[in-house]
Design an enzyme around this catalytic site. Structure first.
Site, short mmCIF file in Angstrom:
data_model
loop_
_atom_site.label_atom_id
_atom_site.label_comp_id
_atom_site.label_asym_id
_atom_site.label_seq_id
_atom_site.Cartn_x
_atom_site.Cartn_y
_atom_site.Cartn_z
N ARG A 142 16.40 14.79 116.79
CA ARG A 142 16.47 13.78 117.73
C ARG A 142 17.90 13.81 118.16
O ARG A 142 18.73 13.88 117.09
CB ARG A 142 15.96 12.54 117.28
CG ARG A 142 14.45 12.28 117.30
CD ARG A 142 13.86 12.33 118.68
NE ARG A 142 12.45 12.16 118.66
CZ ARG A 142 11.40 13.12 118.77
NH1 ARG A 142 11.70 14.21 118.99
NH2 ARG A 142 10.16 12.97 118.86
N HIS B 203 15.33 19.65 125.61
CA HIS B 203 14.04 19.05 124.95
C HIS B 203 12.68 19.66 125.13
O HIS B 203 11.73 19.27 125.28
CB HIS B 203 13.78 17.53 125.27
CG HIS B 203 13.20 16.89 123.96
ND1 HIS B 203 13.20 15.75 123.63
CD2 HIS B 203 12.14 17.43 123.25
CE1 HIS B 203 12.37 15.29 122.68
NE2 HIS B 203 11.72 16.36 122.27
P1 NDP Z 1 7.62 16.09 108.77
O1 NDP Z 1 7.33 14.64 108.76
O2 NDP Z 1 6.30 17.10 108.72
O3 NDP Z 1 8.77 16.29 107.90
C1 NDP Z 1 9.98 15.70 107.88
C2 NDP Z 1 10.80 16.22 106.52
O4 NDP Z 1 12.18 15.30 106.80
C3 NDP Z 1 10.28 16.00 105.28
O5 NDP Z 1 10.79 17.46 104.41
C4 NDP Z 1 11.09 14.88 104.76
O6 NDP Z 1 11.20 14.87 103.18
C5 NDP Z 1 12.40 14.81 105.45
N1 NDP Z 1 12.90 13.61 105.39
C6 NDP Z 1 12.69 12.44 105.90
N2 NDP Z 1 13.70 11.52 105.85
C7 NDP Z 1 14.53 11.97 105.05
C8 NDP Z 1 15.65 11.60 104.36
N3 NDP Z 1 16.22 10.32 104.33
N4 NDP Z 1 16.38 12.42 103.39
C9 NDP Z 1 16.05 13.72 103.36
N5 NDP Z 1 15.03 14.39 103.99
C10 NDP Z 1 14.17 13.35 104.76
O7 NDP Z 1 8.07 16.35 110.35
P2 NDP Z 1 7.82 17.44 111.20
O8 NDP Z 1 8.57 18.64 110.63
O9 NDP Z 1 6.75 17.62 111.78
O10 NDP Z 1 9.12 17.06 112.38
C11 NDP Z 1 10.42 16.73 112.19
C12 NDP Z 1 10.83 16.31 113.54
O11 NDP Z 1 11.05 17.19 114.51
C13 NDP Z 1 10.28 15.30 114.09
O12 NDP Z 1 10.14 13.97 113.47
C14 NDP Z 1 10.78 15.25 115.54
O13 NDP Z 1 11.77 14.25 115.50
C15 NDP Z 1 11.63 16.73 115.65
N6 NDP Z 1 10.46 17.43 116.77
C16 NDP Z 1 11.52 17.85 117.87
C17 NDP Z 1 10.73 18.56 118.92
C18 NDP Z 1 11.57 19.13 120.15
O14 NDP Z 1 10.88 19.72 120.86
N7 NDP Z 1 12.85 19.31 119.93
C19 NDP Z 1 9.26 18.77 118.84
C20 NDP Z 1 8.64 18.31 117.56
C21 NDP Z 1 9.21 17.78 116.52
P3 NDP Z 1 9.99 14.92 102.42
O15 NDP Z 1 9.11 16.08 102.39
O16 NDP Z 1 10.57 14.64 101.07
O17 NDP Z 1 9.30 13.56 102.79
C1 OXD Z 2 8.27 15.76 119.36
C2 OXD Z 2 8.96 16.12 120.48
O1 OXD Z 2 8.36 14.89 118.58
O2 OXD Z 2 8.46 16.78 121.21
O3 OXD Z 2 6.86 16.31 119.57
O4 OXD Z 2 10.14 15.78 120.31
#
Ligand code: NDP
Ligand code: OXD
Length: 308
Positions: free
Chosen positions: A223, A271
């Site tokens: 993000r 994006h």
């Molecule tokens: P998940 O919820 O599967 O994974 C999130 C990860 O972040 C977990 O490993 C979690 O740790 C870790 N995390 C969360 N908070 C913290 C913290 N405070 N400190 C350290 N680690 C932390 O999410 P996804 O992998 O599915 O997606 C990740 C992000 O990718 C989405 O939230 C979105 O913002 C972005 N995204 C962007 C897209 C684009 O087109 N650019 C498309 C899709 C997604 P733990 O495993 O220990 O809980």
């Molecule tokens: C998502 C994105 O969160 O597109 O899926 O950013």
């Protein structure tokens, strides 16, 4: 009861057709033609207009068309119902492709050759080895985990930083605030795949960049609000960072006057890093429609207190 589909970016008719193929009697209403708001019990949404979800008093669940739900949680008057985020094989595969492409582009110095070509310069640079380029991924969830495995299979030493420690074959795990400095110190290419929460906003800042080895590279596909843009520009201009690939921005579309557009060390994409498809994303949505109506916990249910 009816399901409302609301997204400015996703193909509404294609989503309706795959849902009807699985649940023929599902009443799907495509926003803004939703009829009586009291008849809507499920919302399948991405970027709803501000305050829109507060208009549906009988919602049982919100099913997000995006993996990141920070925008939903920021909605004023958001109903207090379960929220499920999108987990879709196409979303995961396309994110992995994007991350691999961005890593290889920098690793094989295409960013350097693109600049050299513009200056009509033939400048041979010795190709580095993958084993000598340490990748660090912030976030080891669905998307970070898939990217980590693929990069590792290409021979890169991969580590990841998450809230809780993980056991993933071949991936070095760092966890929590205390684990961040050691993770950064061994990272040549930093990839952000964190959810946007109170804890992670602004994490890509001057202090983080200073913790990386000089000449490290940044890929932000999570993000825009993870990044402090002036700190990135300062780190690029001082040489602390060699470059950045950015897919997400605090303000989207990125305004024409933003200095990142013209920065010679920055690659910008709008994006597009990954996207879900109705044909592959529908299975879990269909299961969540069933679960929501049966009052069962959803697949990929968001923990609102944690923020992801
Ligand atoms: P998940 O919820 O599967 O994974 C999130 C990860 O972040 C977990 O490993 C979690 O740790 C870790 N995390 C969360 N908070 C913290 C913290 N405070 N400190 C350290 N680690 C932390 O999410 P996804 O992998 O599915 O997606 C990740 C992000 O990718 C989405 O939230 C979105 O913002 C972005 N995204 C962007 C897209 C684009 O087109 N650019 C498309 C899709 C997604 P733990 O495993 O220990 O809980
Ligand atoms: C998502 C994105 O969160 O597109 O899926 O950013």
């Amino acid at each position: 009861m009816a399901l409302m589909f609301l997204s400015p970016d996703d193909p509404a008719e294609a989503w309706r057709d795959v849902l009807l193929a699985a649940i023929p009697d599902l009443d799907v209403r495509i926003w803004p033609q939703v009829g009586d708001p009291t008849e809507i019990d499920l919302a399948l949404v991405w970027r709803p207009p501000t305050g829109e979800l507060a208009r549906y008093p009988n919602l049982r669940a919100i099913l997000s068309l995006g993996a990141g739900i920070d925008g939903l949680l920021a909605q004023p008057g958001l109903p207090d119902v379960p929220i499920a985020r999108m987990v879709d094989p196409s979303l995961t595969r396309t994110m992995t492709e994007y991350v691999l492409l961005a890593v290889l582009r920098h690793h094989r110095q295409f960013d350097h050759y693109e600049r050299e070509q513009r200056a009509t310069r033939w400048s041979y640079a010795f190709p580095p080895q993958a084993a000598d380029r340490r990748i660090g991924i912030l976030g080891l969830g669905v998307l970070g985990g898939a990217a980590a495995k693929t990069l590792s299979s290409h021979g890169f030493p991969v580590a990841a930083w998450s809230r809780t420690r993980k056991q993933l074959a071949g991936i070095q795990s760092f966890a929590g605030k205390g684990g961040l400095p050691a993770f950064l110190a061994r990272t040549d290419i930093l990839i952000c795949l964190l959810p946007l929460t109170r804890e992670t906003a602004g994490i890509l800042n001057a202090q983080t960049f200073a913790g990386l080895p000089r000449g490290a590279y940044l890929i932000n596909v999570a993000r825009g609000a993870h990044l402090v843009e002036p700190d990135l520009i300062a780190a690029l201009d001082s040489g602390q960072l060699a470059g950045a690939t950015l897919d997400v921005f605090s303000e989207e579309p990125l305004p024409p006057g933003n200095p990142l557009w013209g920065h010679p060390k920055v690659l910008i994409t709008p994006h597009v890093a990954s996207y879900s498809l109705p044909s592959t994303g529908a299975a879990d949505v269909v299961e969540n429609i069933r679960r929501a109506r049966a009052g069962q916990p959803l697949l990929h249910q968001v923990d609102r207190a944690r923020g992801y």
